[in-house]
Design an enzyme around this catalytic site. Structure first.
Site, PDB file in Angstrom:
ATOM      1  N   TYR A 200       0.877  -1.182   0.000  1.00 17.23           N
ATOM      2  CA  TYR A 200       0.000   0.000   0.000  1.00 17.23           C
ATOM      3  C   TYR A 200       0.911   1.228   0.000  1.00 17.23           C
ATOM      4  CZ  TYR A 200      -3.946  -2.995   1.337  1.00 17.23           C
ATOM      5  OH  TYR A 200      -4.931  -3.963   1.361  1.00 17.23           O
ATOM      6  N   PRO A 292     -12.291   0.331  -0.760  1.00 16.30           N
ATOM      7  CA  PRO A 292     -11.578  -0.961  -0.817  1.00 16.30           C
ATOM      8  C   PRO A 292     -10.215  -0.962  -0.122  1.00 16.30           C
ATOM      9  CG  PRO A 292     -11.521   0.140  -2.937  1.00 16.30           C
ATOM     10  CD  PRO A 292     -12.410   0.956  -2.057  1.00 16.30           C
ATOM     11  N   TYR A 383      -6.682  -5.065  10.093  1.00 12.17           N
ATOM     12  CA  TYR A 383      -6.537  -5.546   8.714  1.00 12.17           C
ATOM     13  C   TYR A 383      -6.879  -7.042   8.617  1.00 12.17           C
ATOM     14  CZ  TYR A 383      -4.725  -5.998   3.973  1.00 12.17           C
ATOM     15  OH  TYR A 383      -4.626  -6.228   2.608  1.00 12.17           O
TER      16      TYR A 383
HETATM   17  C1  PHB Z   1      -7.250  -6.554  -4.746  1.00 11.83           C
HETATM   18  O1  PHB Z   1      -6.426  -7.494  -4.846  1.00 11.83           O
HETATM   19  O2  PHB Z   1      -8.075  -6.282  -5.661  1.00 11.83           O
HETATM   20  C2  PHB Z   1      -7.269  -5.727  -3.490  1.00 11.83           C
HETATM   21  C3  PHB Z   1      -6.434  -6.095  -2.446  1.00 11.83           C
HETATM   22  C4  PHB Z   1      -6.435  -5.336  -1.280  1.00 11.83           C
HETATM   23  C5  PHB Z   1      -7.254  -4.215  -1.192  1.00 11.83           C
HETATM   24  C6  PHB Z   1      -8.098  -3.858  -2.245  1.00 11.83           C
HETATM   25  C7  PHB Z   1      -8.101  -4.610  -3.402  1.00 11.83           C
HETATM   26  O3  PHB Z   1      -7.234  -3.468  -0.057  1.00 11.83           O
END
Ligand code: PHB
Ligand code: APR
Length: 388
Positions: A200, A292, A383
């Site tokens: 991230y 997301p 998480y």
């Molecule tokens: C994804 O793999 O599409 C994905 C993974 C983690 C996230 C959001 C999307 O926080």
């Protein structure tokens, strides 16, 4: 037609609920607006919390996940040119499973149909009627014909744009919504992931995320303007922007290739209260949406239907109403904590304005998280998913 539990929507929530009910001998029928092919072609997120993995194992739909899924014990935060790993396993004793929601949906549909489950595809629900009575009805259309499915209960698992909330009447609900001033531009490509775990990234140009579907298929995202369009982006432009937002040594490792898919998703936080009206329950995206960033959407759908199945099982097995009466409150207690974490994580990682102090404050918080065991534990336990 008649069944015990009518389910609207053949997404993860509706499908997992049907499996959980079937395990308890409770009959259900799913009506799904789209075709099976359409449902199974949707590209969605790919991180399963332990609770969700446990439910898939409980209903016996875990074989392919165990074989193809990628267990992850950590993820990285990238900021100020550096990368800091959050070791979920060390901080919480738990990890997550990286396995695409698309695959979860395909597995649940195949298993449900193989078990003789009833899923009416291309059968849009038009309304839920008499949900204040003991005989609610789903009015749906199939092959141009209008049908009525009489039920004891209806569970609307029909997503944000479904008819579940509308059947209750949004004026009778408390709706909480926050729209974010940006979107996520995502690419799916058959290239090896840049790292073994998710990254991230916070950058002055905006957020980026490095994810994956397997050792040979990657999923990447970059924050984009709300009015941006996929047609504004060539593959090379995407890869260049992603490189700019990653630490140099990570960017150098990036392997690029042609898109299989590219799309833009808006970000919103949304919660409906309550999640029940009479014999009609709401579950999953029908009741709440999270950005997301924290990968909570699918996992909240899983905990909702876990609670719904518990409540319906107590009703049918022992004529108990207590879990049904507590359903909304039980779901929302976990939902709001996940909405809070997703909102916080989104605020920490994304560019909201051009004020230089904003980015400095984010980097300071990320530096604090990297240097504090307490902060890393807090981030990790949110998480991996708070307990059901
Ligand atoms: C994804 O793999 O599409 C994905 C993974 C983690 C996230 C959001 C999307 O926080
Ligand atoms: N009649 C029948 N089916 C409907 C109707 C309707 N009127 N409206 C919507 N549907 C179907 C949609 O076609 C979809 O297949 O309901 C399903 C809802 O599935 P999701 O949107 O996937 O919602 P949910 O099952 O709650 O799963 C939440 O999915 O979208 C992601 O990010 C979200 O990861 C989260 C997860």
């Amino acid at each position: 037609m008649r069944t015990q539990v009518g389910i609207i929507g053949s997404g993860p929530a509706g499908l997992l609920l049907a499996h959980l009910l079937n395990k308890q001998g409770i009959e259900s029928v799913i009506v799904e607006r789209q075709s099976r092919e359409h449902v199974e072609a949707r590209i969605r997120a790919g991180v399963l919390e332990q609770g969700t993995v446990n439910l898939l194992r409980e209903v016996g739909v875990h074989a392919r996940m165990e074989c193809e899924g990628l267990p992850h014990d950590g993820f990285a935060l990238a900021f100020a040119g550096r990368q800091e790993r959050i070791d979920m396993r060390a901080q919480t004793g738990k990890g997550v499973m990286v396995y695409g929601q698309t695959e979860v949906t395909r597995d649940l549909i195949a298993a449900r149909l193989a078990a003789g489950g009833v899923i009416h595809f291309e059968a849009p629900a038009l309304a839920v009627e008499d949900f204040a009575s003991k005989q609610p009805r789903i009015i749906y259309e199939k092959n141009g014909q209008r049908h009525e499915l009489t039920c004891d209960f209806v569970v609307a698992c029909d997503g944000y744009h479904g008819i579940g909330r509308k059947s209750i009447g949004e004026d009778k609900l408390n709706l909480y919504e926050k729209l974010y001033p940006f979107g996520w531009l995502g690419i799916l490509a058959d290239v090896p992931p840049v790292d073994e775990e998710l990254i991230y990234a916070n950058h002055a140009r905006g957020f980026a995320l490095c994810s994956m579907r397997s050792h040979t298929r990657s999923r990447y995202y970059v924050q984009c303007a709300l009015d941006d369009k996929v047609e504004n982006w060539t593959d090379d432009a995407f890869w260049d922007e992603l490189r700019r937002r990653l630490p140099p040594e990570t960017a150098e490792r990036l392997i690029t290739g042609p898109r299989l898919e590219m799309s833009i998703a808006p970000l919103r936080s949304f919660v409906t209260e309550p999640m029940r009206a009479g014999q009609l329950l709401l579950a999953g995206d029908a009741a709440h949406i999270v950005p997301p960033t924290g990968a909570k959407g699918l996992n909240l759908a899983a905990s909702d239907v876990y609670y719904a199945a518990q409540a319906l099982t107590a009703f049918y097995a022992e004529n108990r109403h207590d879990l049904l009466d507590a359903y909304s409150q039980t779901c929302l207690r976990r939902v709001w904590k996940a909405v809070r974490f997703s909102w916080w994580f989104t605020g920490l990682m994304h560019k909201f304005d051009n004020d230089p102090i904003s980015h400095r404050l984010q980097v300071a918080e990320l530096d604090y998280i990297a240097s504090s065991n307490a902060a890393r534990t807090s981030m990790a336990e949110n998480y991996v998913g708070l307990p059901f």
